[in-house]
Structure formats: C-alpha cells, structure tokens
Design a protein around this motif. Structure first.
Motif, mmCIF file in Angstrom:
data_model
loop_
_atom_site.group_PDB
_atom_site.id
_atom_site.type_symbol
_atom_site.label_atom_id
_atom_site.label_comp_id
_atom_site.label_asym_id
_atom_site.label_seq_id
_atom_site.Cartn_x
_atom_site.Cartn_y
_atom_site.Cartn_z
ATOM 1 N N ASP A 164 -5.392 -12.593 -4.093
ATOM 2 C CA ASP A 164 -4.954 -13.392 -5.241
ATOM 3 C C ASP A 164 -4.969 -14.897 -4.969
ATOM 4 O O ASP A 164 -4.212 -15.666 -5.574
ATOM 5 C CB ASP A 164 -3.553 -12.960 -5.702
ATOM 6 N N VAL A 165 -5.784 -15.327 -4.020
ATOM 7 C CA VAL A 165 -6.043 -16.747 -3.795
ATOM 8 C C VAL A 165 -7.552 -16.911 -3.685
ATOM 9 O O VAL A 165 -8.281 -15.930 -3.551
ATOM 10 C CB VAL A 165 -5.342 -17.276 -2.518
ATOM 11 N N HIS A 166 -8.026 -18.153 -3.727
ATOM 12 C CA HIS A 166 -9.481 -18.327 -3.697
ATOM 13 C C HIS A 166 -9.863 -19.597 -2.950
ATOM 14 O O HIS A 166 -9.440 -20.691 -3.299
ATOM 15 C CB HIS A 166 -10.064 -18.390 -5.104
ATOM 16 N N PHE A 167 -10.647 -19.395 -1.908
ATOM 17 C CA PHE A 167 -11.306 -20.489 -1.192
ATOM 18 C C PHE A 167 -12.751 -20.043 -1.045
ATOM 19 O O PHE A 167 -13.067 -19.186 -0.219
ATOM 20 C CB PHE A 167 -10.644 -20.713 0.158
ATOM 21 N N ASP A 168 -13.611 -20.605 -1.863
ATOM 22 C CA ASP A 168 -14.992 -20.153 -1.949
ATOM 23 C C ASP A 168 -15.696 -20.276 -0.605
ATOM 24 O O ASP A 168 -15.595 -21.298 0.073
ATOM 25 C CB ASP A 168 -15.736 -20.971 -3.007
ATOM 26 N N THR A 169 -16.405 -19.227 -0.222
ATOM 27 C CA THR A 169 -17.124 -19.255 1.060
ATOM 28 C C THR A 169 -18.173 -20.360 1.106
ATOM 29 O O THR A 169 -18.465 -20.894 2.177
ATOM 30 C CB THR A 169 -17.788 -17.905 1.336
ATOM 31 N N GLY A 226 -19.053 -17.730 -4.155
ATOM 32 C CA GLY A 226 -18.223 -17.210 -5.231
ATOM 33 C C GLY A 226 -17.119 -16.292 -4.754
ATOM 34 O O GLY A 226 -16.204 -15.978 -5.513
ATOM 35 N N GLU A 227 -17.206 -15.851 -3.500
ATOM 36 C CA GLU A 227 -16.178 -14.981 -2.947
ATOM 37 C C GLU A 227 -15.220 -15.759 -2.060
ATOM 38 O O GLU A 227 -15.577 -16.782 -1.474
ATOM 39 C CB GLU A 227 -16.813 -13.860 -2.119
ATOM 40 N N ASP A 228 -14.007 -15.237 -1.944
ATOM 41 C CA ASP A 228 -13.016 -15.835 -1.062
ATOM 42 C C ASP A 228 -13.403 -15.596 0.400
ATOM 43 O O ASP A 228 -14.087 -14.617 0.732
ATOM 44 C CB ASP A 228 -11.645 -15.227 -1.346
#
Length: 265
Positions: free
Chosen positions: A212-217, A250-252
């Motif tokens: 439930d968090v996001h840091f784009d690869t 686009g993925e964490d």
C-alpha cells in the motif's frame, strides 16, 4: 495565504498538493498528463495549461517531478514567467546539480526540499522534508506536508536525499539476496525474514515487504544512477544492475525485491 503553483502530480505530488489546498492556499496545478489535475480541480484548485501559465501569478512554486531532465524542461518552460520575489521549492529527487541550476533565475529564491516517505506519509502530511537553502520564508508552507529538517546550503537537501535513497534501495537488494541465499540453503523463509528484521537491516527489511505504498522501480533506477554518476560505488553499482535487470516500471520496489529473490538467473 500564498498563492502556490504545484507542478507534478504523480503518486507523491497529488496527495502533497491536496494537503496544501486543504491548508487554505490558493493553488494552481500543472501536470504533463493533464487529466491528473481533475481531482484537485474538483476540490478547488485551478488547472494551468502550461508550466509558464502555472507560475505566472504564484508567490511560491513547488515542483515534484520525476528527475533532473523533467526539472530542467520545466525550468526552461517557465523562463520569463516567474515574478521577482517568487520562491521556488523543488521537492523532487534530482541531485544537487539540478537544483543549483535553478539559482540562475534573477530575483527568485530557491529551496531544495526533497522528502523521505512514501504515498501513505504524503497523504497524512508526515513526510520528512530535507531542506537546503534559506527556508525561513517557506517553512510554514511546508508544515502541512511534514517535518522540516534544515540540512545546510542550497543543494544539501538534494544531496542528502540521494545518500539516503541510494542506501535504502541498495539495501533492499541486499535483503532480497540474503533471502535468496536462505532459500538455497533450505532455511525457512519466515524464520530468516524475522531474523533479518530483528537485526541492523530492520527498516530495510520492512520496506522490502511493504504494501500500500509506491516507489516506482523506474525512479529507483534513476536515483541509483545519480548516485553512481557522482562517485565510484561498487555495491550500489551492483544493485543498479540488478534493478535494471529485474525491475518493471510502474511497480513498487518491493516487487523488484521479490524478483531478485526468486527469478534471478
């Protein structure tokens, strides 16, 4: 209340802009993908058609952009539109050189204030803000977003953010490889994870499994690239090679960690 222009409404920028709008600031927003402005406009913001249009009447400009190239492009686009006396706060992760290039605008004060924390903290207003330059005028503007730590002269916040991000992103790759080794040795995965989480890598282990968090690869690759372009960093360079091989934009970064553990070949 200062009129704020907020440029960049990605995973982090949108909740940050909403915090400023809720604090009562008149807000003009711009994003390269224009439809991302719609939710904020519904809450009372004004959408600009271009970066220059966004900053023309602003007292404070805040940028939260993907990288140094995006910041340079916006800086070029607003040349001639910034009013003398405007304060530009860059909150992107771009490295110190890109921030210092903003100092060329006559009569404009610049603060670098990149943030620590992901989308959950952006929405809650609990980010850690690493602020370089003269922050006295804008600390009340930053207050709804999180806690400000003064880091020194212009560029120092951007530099410290690069140090912290490089260590965390590389550390996640180390955790993933430790779990891969444990798998190869026949150890129980949960037992190994618990042991790692109780050791010095505790915070990095938690981030490697975060949800439930996001840091784009793609941004992780950008941050590690900025770091290794600064000085020789063999371990960080190895981590960068892993992310380039495994990561899906686009993925964490937690998904990259899972792939490093299970699909590396």
């Amino acid at each position: 209340m200062e009129h704020i222009a907020f440029l960049g409404l990605g995973h982090m920028g949108a909740p940050m802009a909403r915090r400023l709008l809720a604090a009562g600031h008149p807000l003009t927003v711009w994003n390269r993908t224009a439809e991302k402005t719609a939710p904020l406009v519904a809450d009372g913001a004004v959408a600009a058609t271009s970066p220059a249009d966004a900053v023309r009447d602003a007292d404070v400009v805040i940028t939260m952009l993907a990288g140094p190239q995006a910041l340079d492009a916006v800086a070029e686009a607003v040349t001639g539109a910034l009013r003398p006396g405007t304060c530009w706060i860059d909150m992107s992760t771009v490295g110190p050189d890109a921030v210092r290039r903003l100092d060329r605008f006559t009569g404009v004060s610049v603060v670098d204030a990149p943030v620590m924390g992901s989308t959950d903290k952006a929405g809650a207003g609990t980010l850690g803000i690493l602020a370089g330059g003269d922050t006295a005028r804008v600390e009340h503007v930053l207050a709804p977003l999180g806690t400000v730590t003064r880091t020194g002269p212009l560029g120092s916040g951007a530099a410290l953010k690069l140090v912290l991000n490089a260590s965390v992103i590389s550390g996640i790759a180390v955790v993933a490889e430790a779990l891969r080794l444990a798998d190869a040795l026949g150890l129980d995965g949960e037992t190994t994870r618990t042991a790692l989480a109780n050791g010095p890598l505790a915070g990095v282990v938690a981030r490697a499994f975060a949800e439930d968090v996001h840091f784009d690869t793609a941004l992780a690759v950008k941050d590690l690239s900025l770091a290794v372009d600064t000085v020789e960093l063999p371990t960080t360079e190895a981590a960068l090679r892993l992310y380039r091989k495994i990561a899906e934009p686009g993925e964490d970064i937690s998904r990259a960690a899972a792939r490093i553990r299970t699909t590396l070949s």
